[in-house]
Design a protein around this motif. Structure first.
Motif, PDB file in Angstrom:
ATOM      1  N   PRO A 149       0.829  -1.208   0.000  1.00 51.69           N
ATOM      2  CA  PRO A 149       0.000   0.000   0.000  1.00 51.69           C
ATOM      3  C   PRO A 149       0.863   1.258   0.000  1.00 51.69           C
ATOM      4  O   PRO A 149       1.888   1.322   0.662  1.00 51.69           O
ATOM      5  N   GLU A 150       0.422   2.270  -0.718  1.00 50.97           N
ATOM      6  CA  GLU A 150       1.234   3.466  -0.872  1.00 50.97           C
ATOM      7  C   GLU A 150       1.165   4.395   0.327  1.00 50.97           C
ATOM      8  O   GLU A 150       2.022   5.252   0.497  1.00 50.97           O
ATOM      9  N   LEU A 151       0.158   4.274   1.149  1.00 49.63           N
ATOM     10  CA  LEU A 151       0.022   5.157   2.300  1.00 49.63           C
ATOM     11  C   LEU A 151       1.077   4.866   3.354  1.00 49.63           C
ATOM     12  O   LEU A 151       1.512   3.728   3.520  1.00 49.63           O
ATOM     13  N   ASP A 152       1.497   5.902   4.084  1.00 50.02           N
ATOM     14  CA  ASP A 152       2.381   5.687   5.223  1.00 50.02           C
ATOM     15  C   ASP A 152       1.614   4.930   6.306  1.00 50.02           C
ATOM     16  O   ASP A 152       0.374   4.889   6.277  1.00 50.02           O
ATOM     17  N   PRO A 153       2.301   4.287   7.261  1.00 44.20           N
ATOM     18  CA  PRO A 153       1.608   3.442   8.238  1.00 44.20           C
ATOM     19  C   PRO A 153       0.515   4.155   9.025  1.00 44.20           C
ATOM     20  O   PRO A 153      -0.540   3.566   9.292  1.00 44.20           O
ATOM     21  N   PHE A 154       0.752   5.399   9.407  1.00 44.50           N
ATOM     22  CA  PHE A 154      -0.253   6.113  10.198  1.00 44.50           C
ATOM     23  C   PHE A 154      -1.500   6.397   9.360  1.00 44.50           C
ATOM     24  O   PHE A 154      -2.637   6.210   9.825  1.00 44.50           O
ATOM     25  N   SER A 155      -1.307   6.829   8.130  1.00 45.19           N
ATOM     26  CA  SER A 155      -2.457   7.092   7.257  1.00 45.19           C
ATOM     27  C   SER A 155      -3.186   5.805   6.907  1.00 45.19           C
ATOM     28  O   SER A 155      -4.417   5.787   6.802  1.00 45.19           O
ATOM     29  N   LEU A 156      -2.445   4.713   6.729  1.00 43.49           N
ATOM     30  CA  LEU A 156      -3.079   3.440   6.408  1.00 43.49           C
ATOM     31  C   LEU A 156      -3.935   2.943   7.568  1.00 43.49           C
ATOM     32  O   LEU A 156      -5.059   2.477   7.369  1.00 43.49           O
ATOM     33  N   GLN A 157      -3.412   3.068   8.787  1.00 46.72           N
ATOM     34  CA  GLN A 157      -4.201   2.660   9.954  1.00 46.72           C
ATOM     35  C   GLN A 157      -5.479   3.493  10.066  1.00 46.72           C
ATOM     36  O   GLN A 157      -6.561   2.964  10.332  1.00 46.72           O
ATOM     37  N   GLU A 158      -5.368   4.797   9.847  1.00 43.34           N
ATOM     38  CA  GLU A 158      -6.556   5.655   9.878  1.00 43.34           C
ATOM     39  C   GLU A 158      -7.521   5.302   8.754  1.00 43.34           C
ATOM     40  O   GLU A 158      -8.740   5.303   8.954  1.00 43.34           O
ATOM     41  N   GLU A 159      -6.981   5.010   7.568  1.00 43.96           N
ATOM     42  CA  GLU A 159      -7.834   4.709   6.418  1.00 43.96           C
ATOM     43  C   GLU A 159      -8.644   3.440   6.647  1.00 43.96           C
ATOM     44  O   GLU A 159      -9.844   3.389   6.346  1.00 43.96           O
ATOM     45  N   ILE A 160      -8.001   2.412   7.202  1.00 41.46           N
ATOM     46  CA  ILE A 160      -8.722   1.167   7.464  1.00 41.46           C
ATOM     47  C   ILE A 160      -9.817   1.399   8.503  1.00 41.46           C
ATOM     48  O   ILE A 160     -10.955   0.937   8.353  1.00 41.46           O
ATOM     49  N   TYR A 161      -9.482   2.154   9.561  1.00 39.35           N
ATOM     50  CA  TYR A 161     -10.499   2.438  10.584  1.00 39.35           C
ATOM     51  C   TYR A 161     -11.638   3.278   9.989  1.00 39.35           C
ATOM     52  O   TYR A 161     -12.811   3.098  10.344  1.00 39.35           O
ATOM     53  N   SER A 162     -11.304   4.170   9.079  1.00 39.63           N
ATOM     54  CA  SER A 162     -12.346   4.978   8.419  1.00 39.63           C
ATOM     55  C   SER A 162     -13.278   4.099   7.615  1.00 39.63           C
ATOM     56  O   SER A 162     -14.501   4.306   7.593  1.00 39.63           O
ATOM     57  N   GLY A 177     -17.130   3.917   8.413  1.00 40.37           N
ATOM     58  CA  GLY A 177     -17.916   4.613   7.408  1.00 40.37           C
ATOM     59  C   GLY A 177     -17.795   6.118   7.488  1.00 40.37           C
ATOM     60  O   GLY A 177     -18.482   6.849   6.765  1.00 40.37           O
ATOM     61  N   THR A 178     -16.927   6.617   8.374  1.00 38.13           N
ATOM     62  CA  THR A 178     -16.676   8.049   8.516  1.00 38.13           C
ATOM     63  C   THR A 178     -15.177   8.283   8.618  1.00 38.13           C
ATOM     64  O   THR A 178     -14.410   7.366   8.920  1.00 38.13           O
ATOM     65  N   LYS A 179     -14.759   9.516   8.391  1.00 31.78           N
ATOM     66  CA  LYS A 179     -13.351   9.853   8.452  1.00 31.78           C
ATOM     67  C   LYS A 179     -12.843   9.743   9.891  1.00 31.78           C
ATOM     68  O   LYS A 179     -13.398  10.352  10.812  1.00 31.78           O
ATOM     69  N   VAL A 180     -11.805   8.956  10.096  1.00 34.07           N
ATOM     70  CA  VAL A 180     -11.195   8.781  11.417  1.00 34.07           C
ATOM     71  C   VAL A 180      -9.800   9.389  11.391  1.00 34.07           C
ATOM     72  O   VAL A 180      -8.971   9.032  10.553  1.00 34.07           O
ATOM     73  N   SER A 181      -9.540  10.327  12.304  1.00 33.88           N
ATOM     74  CA  SER A 181      -8.226  10.966  12.421  1.00 33.88           C
ATOM     75  C   SER A 181      -7.696  10.706  13.827  1.00 33.88           C
ATOM     76  O   SER A 181      -8.119  11.352  14.789  1.00 33.88           O
ATOM     77  N   VAL A 182      -6.798   9.764  13.934  1.00 32.35           N
ATOM     78  CA  VAL A 182      -6.239   9.367  15.224  1.00 32.35           C
ATOM     79  C   VAL A 182      -4.887  10.024  15.469  1.00 32.35           C
ATOM     80  O   VAL A 182      -4.557  10.392  16.589  1.00 32.35           O
TER      81      VAL A 182
END
Length: 296
Positions: free
Chosen positions: A153-166, A170-175
């Motif tokens: 996956p091209e996302l960095d680990p932090f963005s990827l973790q947030e993306e999966i949780y999002s 079903g909503t944008k998650v910013s951890v």
């Protein structure tokens, strides 16, 4: 000594036995200081850390992109991992001999020679969702590929973790909240080259560091924090998220990444604070859709 080996085995087996007798659901457990890479196999618990020449490579690549260290055969959970990664992977219990600390909000539920901490945000074996589009968070080659360490996956680990949780909520998650960072130019010192980062968090919590863009490059970097050597980085021994500890706004930490040559890749630095309040909110939103499958 044989007595030291026996002591480690007996105290770990005792802690795992306690979990087996009190929780018969499917959950994952990890050891912050494992005796060896396949502790999960030896003691009979479901873990992430493993050493195998026959494992599924796409699983290893995915874990590496989540921020886990991987040396082609050994995928290591480590004591640096985020609470968000623990949550997504259903790591419910953490074993510790006190060499490394569990996250501050993990509850100690067993206080033997080997301690057990419970993660309050561990998801179950499955989560019911609608419309999870896997391709939209993957590389052009698909989610992962078994023939190249670069096809992840091209996302960095932090963005990827947030993306999966999002996707799960079903909503944008910013951890993860970016720290205020001052980055120096590439500087020469004693036949080595370094980039310095001065970072100060905007919110209190655990602060994490990651150099993105180094998968498959195997650079021989060295990381210093506040003038003290911490670890090598960018090679099979260490390419992972690093936990810098708890910090408050106004506090500052200085990191220097040294390289042997000016043209060595030093990646892109991410320094973030994990907001457990945001993680808790996201977890609670889907916890009623998280399935804890019983064993037996």
């Amino acid at each position: 000594k044989m007595s030291d080996y026996s002591d480690i085995v007996s105290r770990t087996a005792e802690a795992v036995g306690y979990l087996s007798s009190t929780d018969n659901s499917f959950y994952r457990t990890e050891n912050l200081n494992p005796r060896q890479q396949n502790d999960a196999m030896q003691y009979g618990y479901n873990g992430i850390t493993h050493y195998s020449s026959a494992g599924m490579t796409y699983v290893r690549y995915f874990l590496q992109r989540l921020g886990f260290n991987d040396d082609n055969l050994y995928t290591h959970y480590g004591h640096d991992n985020t609470e968000t990664a623990d949550s997504l992977l259903g790591i419910k219990y953490i074993l510790s001999d006190d060499m490394y600390s569990a996250h501050p909000d993990y509850e100690k539920i067993y206080d033997g020679d080997e301690k057990i901490y419970q993660n309050p945000y561990a998801l179950g074996v499955a989560v019911g969702i609608n419309g999870f589009d896997l391709d939209s968070i993957s590389s052009p080659y698909g989610m992962v590929s078994s023939d190249s360490m670069n096809n992840v996956p091209e996302l960095d680990p932090f963005s990827l973790q947030e993306e999966i949780y999002s996707r799960l909520t079903g909503t944008k998650v910013s951890v993860f909240e970016n720290a205020m960072v001052f980055q120096s130019e590439l500087t020469a010192e004693d036949d080595k080259w370094y980039i310095e980062y001065k970072a100060s968090p905007n919110t209190p919590g655990e602060v994490y560091f990651y150099l993105d863009g180094l998968i498959g490059k195997y650079e021989s970097l060295m990381l210093y924090i506040n003038g003290e050597f911490v670890t090598t980085y960018g090679n099979a021994a260490c390419l992972k998220i690093l936990n810098l500890g708890n910090m408050n706004p106004g506090e500052e930490i200085t990191l220097r990444v040294y390289a042997e040559n000016a043209d060595d890749s030093q990646g892109t630095a991410y320094i973030v604070t994990e907001r457990t309040d945001a993680l808790k909110q996201a977890f609670e939103k889907i916890s009623d859709r998280s399935e804890e499958r019983r064993v037996g």
